[in-house]
Design a protein around this motif. Structure first.
Motif, short mmCIF file in Angstrom:
data_model
loop_
_atom_site.label_atom_id
_atom_site.label_comp_id
_atom_site.label_asym_id
_atom_site.label_seq_id
_atom_site.Cartn_x
_atom_site.Cartn_y
_atom_site.Cartn_z
N UNK A 140 48.75 106.04 73.10
CA UNK A 140 49.90 106.35 74.03
C UNK A 140 51.14 105.64 73.76
N UNK A 141 51.22 104.54 72.93
CA UNK A 141 52.25 103.74 72.67
C UNK A 141 52.87 104.61 71.51
N UNK A 142 52.27 105.07 70.71
CA UNK A 142 52.87 106.15 69.88
C UNK A 142 53.35 107.52 70.23
N UNK A 143 52.88 107.82 71.21
CA UNK A 143 53.22 108.96 71.89
C UNK A 143 54.54 108.98 72.52
N UNK A 144 54.77 107.89 73.02
CA UNK A 144 56.22 107.55 73.67
C UNK A 144 57.27 107.45 72.63
N UNK A 145 57.03 106.65 71.38
CA UNK A 145 57.92 107.01 70.44
C UNK A 145 58.29 108.35 69.56
N UNK A 146 57.07 108.79 69.68
CA UNK A 146 57.06 110.36 69.07
C UNK A 146 58.04 111.16 70.04
N UNK A 147 57.76 111.07 71.18
CA UNK A 147 58.42 111.91 72.21
C UNK A 147 60.13 111.74 72.22
N UNK A 148 60.46 110.32 72.01
CA UNK A 148 61.95 110.04 71.93
C UNK A 148 62.34 110.60 70.53
N UNK A 149 61.64 110.56 69.18
CA UNK A 149 62.28 111.01 68.30
C UNK A 149 62.45 112.57 68.55
N UNK A 150 61.41 113.03 69.19
CA UNK A 150 61.60 114.66 69.08
C UNK A 150 62.95 115.03 69.97
N UNK A 151 63.02 114.19 71.25
CA UNK A 151 64.15 114.47 72.06
C UNK A 151 65.39 114.31 71.43
N UNK A 152 65.37 113.16 70.65
CA UNK A 152 66.81 112.74 70.14
C UNK A 152 67.22 113.35 68.72
N UNK A 153 66.07 113.80 68.33
CA UNK A 153 66.27 114.52 66.86
C UNK A 153 66.75 113.48 65.94
N UNK A 154 66.26 112.16 66.07
CA UNK A 154 66.62 111.08 65.21
C UNK A 154 65.40 109.93 65.08
N UNK A 155 65.42 109.17 64.33
CA UNK A 155 64.31 108.24 64.19
C UNK A 155 65.20 106.80 63.75
N UNK A 156 64.52 105.94 64.12
CA UNK A 156 64.93 104.45 63.75
C UNK A 156 63.99 103.81 62.70
N UNK A 157 64.18 103.70 61.51
CA UNK A 157 63.10 103.06 60.56
C UNK A 157 62.59 101.59 60.99
N UNK A 158 61.76 101.28 60.64
CA UNK A 158 61.05 100.02 60.94
C UNK A 158 62.03 99.08 60.50
N UNK A 159 62.38 98.02 60.96
CA UNK A 159 63.14 96.95 60.75
C UNK A 159 64.61 97.38 60.29
N UNK A 160 64.95 98.48 61.07
CA UNK A 160 66.58 99.04 61.03
C UNK A 160 67.05 98.89 62.48
N UNK A 161 68.30 98.81 62.24
CA UNK A 161 69.18 98.96 63.73
C UNK A 161 69.76 100.17 63.90
N UNK A 162 69.67 101.01 62.86
CA UNK A 162 70.74 102.33 62.84
C UNK A 162 69.57 103.52 63.07
N UNK A 163 70.09 104.38 63.80
CA UNK A 163 69.39 105.63 64.14
C UNK A 163 69.78 106.61 62.92
#
Length: 500
Positions: free
Chosen positions: A263-286
């Protein structure tokens, strides 16, 4: 397509020969024709071609003879064999002799054009396995993807049953859209192969297809694997690296077994699909990502949503378009073509000829429940090839195969008595497993399917749209099953059922 390619068409029927010639001329090819093996050999001795299209049976011999000639002479022409006498044995024999593809008459001209286009293109861009109007790809049963990008065309899906035709038609329509697709089906039905066909048929086919098995990634690595990581973001991260989303830019991201994500990863995947952007681990930039999401599962995600195991918002985001892949038991008419494709692959992997698939062997295979679908069928054929000493394939009876998973399956095979002209099927226990193996597997499956369908129709007042929704299958499949199983429905319900 290579419009300048030269093609030799061999068929003894003048009308068909002319039809094939005109079809290819309209595509811009240079075409020569022959009506016999002798004429074809004369043409082949005089010039080189890019492809040879030959009928199997000719007045003075067989198309296989020409195929053997090309092979013995190390000629580069790719050969496509056509025949009205299609069978699994012919398909395997043609492929064993080096045929590029195999078409069954009457030939669909769209398929004909597609196969010819594949035959004359660069050999580095084609798959090695083809059979019976579009065979398999290197993997018929799904699973994690590889790093290569072979060309998976829609016509490469094995099977011409009504159920598979429905799948192919839906893929062709869905490919035009960029909406997310959820592929549902039992384990081993070929969900990844469908995803690859969908990608190859889409406008994104020049981009990558990245296949991910969501259930095979350790939970503590999920975020880094999906979204990438920056140097120093965790112990061992010695440099920046991209995740699956970045790797699939401009193409398709295939999320296999999506129901296994926590479930924890599901919420992060949902955000990536909705925003069409990702934030790499350790980065502050989308980072913007342009990918099409195709997911697959053998689970009932709607039930998982109700049970709180899967996020409802992610479910609706992924399930914009749904493709249901039929299990093998619902398309047993595709068994000969599937066996031929799998045996050809087994022969290519082993580097030695495979035993001949006889009608008796095919009937024996059909007796297996094949609950593991194509994956189980492939394992069965591997075992049969290993145990066969002669030219014919030897298939064990289901009762003598691997240890059963249910005690009932260990009982000796018994033939049920006949009733009303048909073999009576043994009654099933509470788990749906018959106490004795059915003598006629297809008859038993048809009886079970008929009982379930009649019950669902009665519960919905014979409304076929409601019945399709109740059983989780398409309206087209409901119509096909009603007709195939000869189920009588009240005429009055026809007009109120979406125009059926």
């Amino acid at each position: 397509m290579n419009p300048a390619a030269s093609i030799l068409v061999i068929d003894d029927e003048p009308d068909l020969r002319t039809l094939y010639e005109l079809t290819l001329l309209r595509e811009g090819y240079r075409v020569e024709t022959a009506a016999s093996v002798a004429e074809a050999r004369e043409q082949l001795s005089a010039k080189r071609f890019d492809a040879v299209i030959t009928d199997m049976r000719l007045p003075d011999g067989f198309g296989m003879e020409l195929l053997q000639d090309l092979r013995n002479q190390n000629r580069r022409e790719r050969c496509v064999v056509m025949t009205a006498y299609g069978s699994a044995e012919n398909a395997v024999e043609a492929l064993r002799c080096g045929a590029f593809d195999y078409l069954t008459k009457p030939v669909d001209l769209r398929q004909f054009r597609s196969v010819v286009a594949s035959a004359v293109q660069d050999p580095g861009h084609t798959t090695a396995l083809r059979v019976a109007r579009g065979a398999g790809a290197p993997r018929l049963a799904g699973g994690a993807g590889d790093a290569h990008k072979p060309t998976y065309a829609l016509q490469r899906l094995v099977g011409e049953s009504a159920a598979m035709q429905d799948v192919k038609q839906r893929i062709a329509k869905v490919a035009r859209s960029m909406a997310p697709v959820l592929i549902r089906g039992e384990s081993g039905t070929g969900k990844e192969l469908v995803a690859r066909a969908l990608h190859a048929s889409s406008q994104r086919n020049e981009g990558p297809l990245v296949a991910v098995n969501c259930g095979a990634i350790p939970e503590n690595l999920l975020e880094a694997e999906f979204f990438g990581a920056r140097k120093g973001s965790y112990t061992g991260a010695s440099q920046d690296r991209d995740g699956y989303f970045q790797a699939a830019r401009g193409g398709t991201l295939f999320l296999d077994e999506i129901g296994d994500l926590p479930l924890a990863m599901q919420s992060k995947l949902l955000r990536a699909i909705q925003e069409r952007s990702v934030r790499p681990l350790g980065s502050t930039q989308e980072e913007p990502v342009d990918v099409r999401i195709v997911s697959a599962t053998h689970r009932d995600l709607a039930a998982d949503v109700q049970a709180g195991r899967f996020r409802q918002d992610l479910y609706y985001r992924l399930n914009v378009i749904e493709l249901m892949i039929p299990p093998l038991r619902e398309r047993l008419e595709d068994l000969p073509a599937l066996c031929a494709a799998l045996l050809s692959r087994i022969g290519q992997e082993s580097g030695s000829p495979v035993p001949r698939l006889t009608d008796d062997a095919l009937r024996q295979i059909a007796r297996y429940p094949l609950t593991g679908n194509i994956r189980e069928l492939e394992n069965l054929l591997h075992r049969a090839v290993a145990l066969s000493d002669g030219q014919d394939l030897v298939v064990e009876s289901p009762a003598s195969s691997a240890p059963p998973s249910h005690p009932q399956e260990a009982q000796p095979l018994q033939a049920p008595s006949a009733a009303e002209g048909d073999r009576a099927a043994p009654a099933a226990d509470a788990a749906g497993v018959p106490p004795t193996l059915p003598h006629d597997l297809q008859a038993w499956l048809d009886q079970q399917e008929r009982e379930i369908l009649v019950r669902a129709l009665k519960e919905t007042g014979f409304n076929r749209t409601a019945t399709a929704a109740r059983l989780g299958i398409s309206l087209r499949q409901i119509r096909y099953r009603i007709e195939r199983l000869n189920i009588a429905t009240p005429h009055a319900s026809e007009g109120a059922d979406d125009g059926l």
